[in-house]
Design a protein around this motif. Structure first.
Motif, PDB file in Angstrom:
ATOM      1  N   ARG A   1      -4.410   5.755   5.468  1.00 34.42           N
ATOM      2  CA  ARG A   1      -2.970   5.504   5.395  1.00 34.42           C
ATOM      3  C   ARG A   1      -2.667   4.018   5.491  1.00 34.42           C
ATOM      4  O   ARG A   1      -1.878   3.492   4.717  1.00 34.42           O
ATOM      5  CB  ARG A   1      -2.277   6.201   6.569  1.00 34.42           C
ATOM      6  N   ALA A   2      -3.330   3.416   6.488  1.00 28.64           N
ATOM      7  CA  ALA A   2      -3.068   1.992   6.696  1.00 28.64           C
ATOM      8  C   ALA A   2      -3.412   1.230   5.427  1.00 28.64           C
ATOM      9  O   ALA A   2      -2.696   0.343   4.989  1.00 28.64           O
ATOM     10  CB  ALA A   2      -3.893   1.473   7.865  1.00 28.64           C
ATOM     11  N   GLY A   3      -4.534   1.629   4.822  1.00 29.30           N
ATOM     12  CA  GLY A   3      -4.953   0.959   3.607  1.00 29.30           C
ATOM     13  C   GLY A   3      -3.904   1.080   2.524  1.00 29.30           C
ATOM     14  O   GLY A   3      -3.548   0.111   1.866  1.00 29.30           O
ATOM     15  N   ARG A   4      -3.370   2.309   2.386  1.00 20.93           N
ATOM     16  CA  ARG A   4      -2.409   2.524   1.317  1.00 20.93           C
ATOM     17  C   ARG A   4      -1.126   1.727   1.553  1.00 20.93           C
ATOM     18  O   ARG A   4      -0.606   1.101   0.651  1.00 20.93           O
ATOM     19  CB  ARG A   4      -2.088   4.016   1.209  1.00 20.93           C
ATOM     20  N   SER A   5      -0.648   1.771   2.812  1.00 19.56           N
ATOM     21  CA  SER A   5       0.605   1.066   3.067  1.00 19.56           C
ATOM     22  C   SER A   5       0.396  -0.427   2.937  1.00 19.56           C
ATOM     23  O   SER A   5       1.296  -1.156   2.542  1.00 19.56           O
ATOM     24  CB  SER A   5       1.157   1.415   4.457  1.00 19.56           C
ATOM     25  N   GLY A   6      -0.828  -0.895   3.203  1.00 18.62           N
ATOM     26  CA  GLY A   6      -1.108  -2.306   3.026  1.00 18.62           C
ATOM     27  C   GLY A   6      -0.963  -2.714   1.569  1.00 18.62           C
ATOM     28  O   GLY A   6      -0.425  -3.762   1.243  1.00 18.62           O
ATOM     29  N   SER A   7      -1.407  -1.817   0.681  1.00 22.21           N
ATOM     30  CA  SER A   7      -1.377  -2.171  -0.728  1.00 22.21           C
ATOM     31  C   SER A   7       0.053  -2.189  -1.282  1.00 22.21           C
ATOM     32  O   SER A   7       0.290  -2.770  -2.325  1.00 22.21           O
ATOM     33  CB  SER A   7      -2.222  -1.190  -1.538  1.00 22.21           C
ATOM     34  N   VAL A   8       0.992  -1.512  -0.606  1.00 21.81           N
ATOM     35  CA  VAL A   8       2.362  -1.534  -1.119  1.00 21.81           C
ATOM     36  C   VAL A   8       3.260  -2.479  -0.328  1.00 21.81           C
ATOM     37  O   VAL A   8       4.444  -2.563  -0.592  1.00 21.81           O
ATOM     38  CB  VAL A   8       2.998  -0.124  -1.151  1.00 21.81           C
ATOM     39  N   ALA A   9       2.696  -3.152   0.641  1.00 24.34           N
ATOM     40  CA  ALA A   9       3.522  -4.028   1.483  1.00 24.34           C
ATOM     41  C   ALA A   9       4.219  -5.100   0.655  1.00 24.34           C
ATOM     42  O   ALA A   9       5.321  -5.513   0.964  1.00 24.34           O
ATOM     43  CB  ALA A   9       2.659  -4.685   2.563  1.00 24.34           C
ATOM     44  N   TRP A  10       3.597  -5.522  -0.432  1.00 24.27           N
ATOM     45  CA  TRP A  10       4.211  -6.579  -1.264  1.00 24.27           C
ATOM     46  C   TRP A  10       5.561  -6.147  -1.815  1.00 24.27           C
ATOM     47  O   TRP A  10       6.367  -6.973  -2.202  1.00 24.27           O
ATOM     48  CB  TRP A  10       3.269  -6.975  -2.393  1.00 24.27           C
ATOM     49  N   MET A  11       5.768  -4.815  -1.867  1.00 27.23           N
ATOM     50  CA  MET A  11       7.044  -4.347  -2.400  1.00 27.23           C
ATOM     51  C   MET A  11       8.221  -4.800  -1.519  1.00 27.23           C
ATOM     52  O   MET A  11       9.357  -4.854  -1.974  1.00 27.23           O
ATOM     53  CB  MET A  11       7.056  -2.828  -2.493  1.00 27.23           C
ATOM     54  N   ALA A  12       7.896  -5.105  -0.270  1.00 28.18           N
ATOM     55  CA  ALA A  12       8.966  -5.539   0.623  1.00 28.18           C
ATOM     56  C   ALA A  12       9.293  -7.021   0.440  1.00 28.18           C
ATOM     57  O   ALA A  12      10.270  -7.514   0.973  1.00 28.18           O
ATOM     58  CB  ALA A  12       8.570  -5.282   2.067  1.00 28.18           C
ATOM     59  N   LEU A  13       8.440  -7.698  -0.338  1.00 24.71           N
ATOM     60  CA  LEU A  13       8.619  -9.148  -0.460  1.00 24.71           C
ATOM     61  C   LEU A  13       9.976  -9.575  -1.000  1.00 24.71           C
ATOM     62  O   LEU A  13      10.596 -10.475  -0.430  1.00 24.71           O
ATOM     63  CB  LEU A  13       7.488  -9.743  -1.321  1.00 24.71           C
ATOM     64  N   PRO A  14      10.460  -8.983  -2.092  1.00 24.71           N
ATOM     65  CA  PRO A  14      11.775  -9.434  -2.583  1.00 24.71           C
ATOM     66  C   PRO A  14      12.848  -9.325  -1.510  1.00 24.71           C
ATOM     67  O   PRO A  14      13.613 -10.266  -1.300  1.00 24.71           O
ATOM     68  CB  PRO A  14      12.072  -8.486  -3.738  1.00 24.71           C
TER      69      PRO A  14
END
Lengths: 450, 307
Positions: free
Chosen positions: B18-31
């Motif tokens: 899970r942690a791995g997956r959420s890490g890969s989408v964390a960039w979506m929060a960048l904007p």
């Protein structure tokens, strides 16, 4: 938008919409034509920023067009702004060294800030030597607000709008009285109007600067023009001059005697409700700027055209030191030249001021639009006005402005914005009777020179 | 709660993936993060810095140490502005909450006419504050307003020219404007309450009033807190309405903090002291939001426990 006297004055001053051709005035929303170019003060030729809003805008555009047609090599580039946008933009632009060559403004406290920041040219010598003729054609009283520390930093242009005591002739007939010849007359008229159910004075007190006009005249009539001049010059404790305290006290006496219409402190001038109170017969008199004539003519049905509107300069105070010819209000609008512009740009701007801002065609246009331009030659144009009421009115405005020994600039524009805001706050409280004259003077003394 | 146990175990077993997956989408929060940084944090820091400077908006900015803070905090106008701000906040909360609650409960019914009423009630929220203020100002005008027009003497008061009346008018207009919004929140909250609870209560013989106090109100606890937070924090920023309606007057009777800030900054050209007030507003808003969160407790799971 609503509270600012500066807004309101600047929108309406000069327009003073009268005459049939002006019926559109007052409703003409200023067009927004934001700056498209970033033409700053450097390099790219002389620039001129001014306000939108008819009929002034068309007159300014025509001035520039005439200048550019005559001077194809040194054309003046213009940017037009809506009032509020202009005030924000011009300040930031000048602060950032991006201002126009020719700065349109209101003189007084605002101009002083530019001078202190070293942003505008000293024009004293140029006006006295090269442009002596132009200088002598302008009402001398208009130069006060252009002068900082004895030097002239702006050329007065455009129109004069003094504050005038308007009255309804019908109301005076009803009580069988004559218009007041002195402050003491005013005080004795108050109970007589109240008895008949007519409010003695209309006042849009929520706007605050409306109340201020009363103090401007009372200070002058009781103590003479030097009372405020001392304050303006930063003299210590200028507000507690005995004449000033006396004026403040008389002001509160009038309020306590129910001199003003019920609920005056919730009426605003922006909505023109104060004018409406006068022309609907609810109030007998109103102290207001010359610019309200057009509004009363446009909205008051037959009030102006039927000859019911009377007007006069503020009456003297018996035993007062003031000159009864003195007036207050807007002695003009002002043009300064940026100190940051190149010599060529400055020359272009000076040439424009000299040849196209108060030339014959412009003076003619101002008079036709229903205003008195700041030049003595305006008088010659008045004979061409056909409407009897308008002609009489324009002559009165001309005479008031031209004969004034002292044409004081409205306090809130003469003072720095910081002092002006404190002043307006305290005036509101004074009119609410929530502070005494002494308290008023004490808190105002605290911001003298700020 | 028995069903929850296996779920928890399952989740725990997959923590790493899970942690791995959420890490890969964390960039979506960048904007969102970038926008928050540029338009939220940077100006906030800017204002904080500005509060330690002297600036008229025109010339150079001079450092001023703590002199702005000292002058604003010792200004007798500040306690007054604070008092008015809290007065309007508390009174408008006290007026709005019961009315929105009752309206919300009423509107939560499913009858068609209620949907129509809900739309009608919602109209005030669709109008801009400035338009509302101008309208009310015209209606309340002592000489040309509703009272004078209809010859109703009690209505032809100097509504905006007397201290107490002016505060009352502000609270009334604020409530008129925002009750629709909070009713909507309560309506949603009430519709979330399982009908089985009411059925059970009816079987036990509870009447409408009893049901309201024993089921509806407790079940709406979080809705009340949400709505109150919005009201309280929102009331700190009341500006346009008061600015147009009374301009802070009569005198300074309705001069709230936000208005005080505007007047100092943009009318008196005192950017430093205005920034001090802006910082105070942020601090007060944060403190109030935190207090209200505390009142609500920290978990969000317990509301449906009884179901």
């Amino acid at each position: 938008m609503t509270t600012s006297r500066r807004n309101f004055l600047r929108l309406t001053a000069g327009s003073a919409a009268i005459a049939a051709g002006l019926s559109a005035c007052g409703t003409s929303g200023p067009k927004s034509s934001g700056s498209s170019s970033e033409a700053g003060a450097t390099g790219s030729g002389a620039t001129y920023w001014f306000l939108t809003g008819q009929p002034q805008q068309a007159i300014r555009e025509a001035q520039v067009k005439r200048f550019n047609d005559a001077n194809p090599d040194t054309k003046l580039k213009t940017n037009e702004f809506q009032n509020d946008a202009f005030k924000q933009k011009i300040k930031t632009a000048i602060g950032a060294g991006q201002g126009p060559t020719l700065i349109w403004g209101w003189g007084g406290g605002g101009l002083k800030a530019y001078v202190e920041a070293g942003q505008v040219e000293d024009l004293t010598d140029w006006l006295n030597k090269d442009q002596a003729e132009l200088k002598s054609s302008i009402f001398p009283s208009a130069f006060t607000a252009a002068t900082v520390n004895g030097k002239i930093y702006a050329v007065p242009g455009e129109t004069v709008t003094p504050i005038v005591l308007f009255y309804d002739k019908r109301a005076f007939e009803k009580i069988g009285a004559e218009p007041p010849k002195s402050w003491q007359d005013i005080m004795s008229l108050v109970p007589r109007f109240n008895e008949k159910g007519i409010a003695p004075f209309s006042l849009g007190g929520q706007s605050r600067w409306t109340n201020m006009m009363w103090l401007e005249f009372l200070f002058d009539r009781i103590g003479g023009s030097e009372v405020f001049q001392n304050i303006f010059d930063g003299k210590k404790d200028g507000w507690s001059d005995p004449s000033a305290l006396k004026a403040l006290e008389e002001m509160q006496n009038l309020i306590k005697a129910n001199g003003f219409i019920k609920g005056f402190s919730s009426i605003t001038a922006d909505s023109n409700a104060d004018q409406a109170l006068l022309y609907t017969g609810k109030a007998a008199m109103m102290l207001h700027g010359a610019w309200t004539y057009g509004g009363m003519k446009g909205s008051g049905k037959d009030f102006v055209t039927g000859g019911h509107l009377g007007y006069m300069n503020f009456p003297p105070y018996e035993g007062g030191k003031g000159d009864p010819s003195d007036t207050v209000g807007n002695p003009g609008q002002y043009m300064s030249i940026s100190a940051k512009a190149t010599q060529a740009e400055k020359d272009t701007a000076k040439k424009f001021i000299a040849t196209n801002t108060l030339d014959d065609a412009t003076v003619d246009a101002w008079v036709k639009s229903g205003s008195i331009p700041v030049v003595k030659s305006a008088k010659d144009k008045l004979s061409s006005i056909t409407d009897k009421n308008d002609a009489e009115w324009l002559n009165f405005v001309y005479d008031t402005a031209a004969n004034a020994k002292n044409f004081a600039q409205s306090w809130d524009q003469a003072l720095s914005p910081t002092a002006a805001e404190t002043l307006l706050d305290n005036i509101a409280k004074l009119f609410q009777l929530s502070i005494s004259p002494q308290q008023f003077a004490d808190s105002m003394n605290g911001v003298i020179g700020k | 709660m028995t069903a929850a146990a296996p779920t928890v175990a399952k989740v725990a077993g997959r923590t790493t993936s899970r942690a791995g997956r959420s890490g890969s989408v964390a960039w979506m929060a960048l904007p969102a993060l970038a926008i928050f940084l540029v338009f939220g944090i940077v100006p906030l820091v800017g204002v904080l810095l500005l509060s330690f400077t002297q600036w008229d908006g025109l010339g150079a900015i001079h450092p001023a140490g703590i002199s702005n803070w000292r002058s604003v905090l010792s200004d007798p106008g500040l306690p007054h502005a604070l008092f008015v701000t809290f007065e309007i906040m508390i009174l408008s909360w006290a007026v709005q909450t019961p009315m929105s609650l009752l309206l919300g409960v009423f509107l939560a019914g499913r009858q068609r006419y209620r949907a129509f009423l809900a739309v009608l009630y919602f109209v005030p929220l669709l109008l801009s504050s400035a338009a509302i203020a101008i309208t009310y100002k015209a209606l309340l005008d002592p000489n040309f307003g509703l009272g004078a027009g209809l010859h109703l003497d009690f209505l032809a008061q100097d509504w905006l020219g007397k201290t107490n009346l002016a505060i009352g008018v502000v609270i009334f207009v604020v409530s008129w404007q925002f009750i629709p919004f909070h009713s909507l929140i309560y309506q949603g909250g009430v519709r979330q309450i399982p009908t089985t609870m009411y059925e059970a209560a009816s079987i036990d013989g509870a009447g409408r009033v009893r049901q309201f106090f024993s089921i509806t109100l407790p079940q709406l606890k979080y809705t009340i807190i949400t709505s109150s937070t919005l009201m309280v924090v929102g009331s700190l920023t009341f500006f346009d309405l008061i600015f147009v309606l009374t301009a802070g007057g009569p005198g300074d009777a309705t001069r709230v903090l936000a208005l005080d800030m505007y007047k100092r900054g943009f009318q008196a050209n005192l950017m430093g002291p205005a920034s001090v007030i802006a910082v105070l507003l942020v601090l007060i808003g944060l403190a109030l939001a935190l207090i209200l969160r505390r009142l609500g407790g920290s978990t969000t799971a317990s509301q449906q426990e009884g179901a």
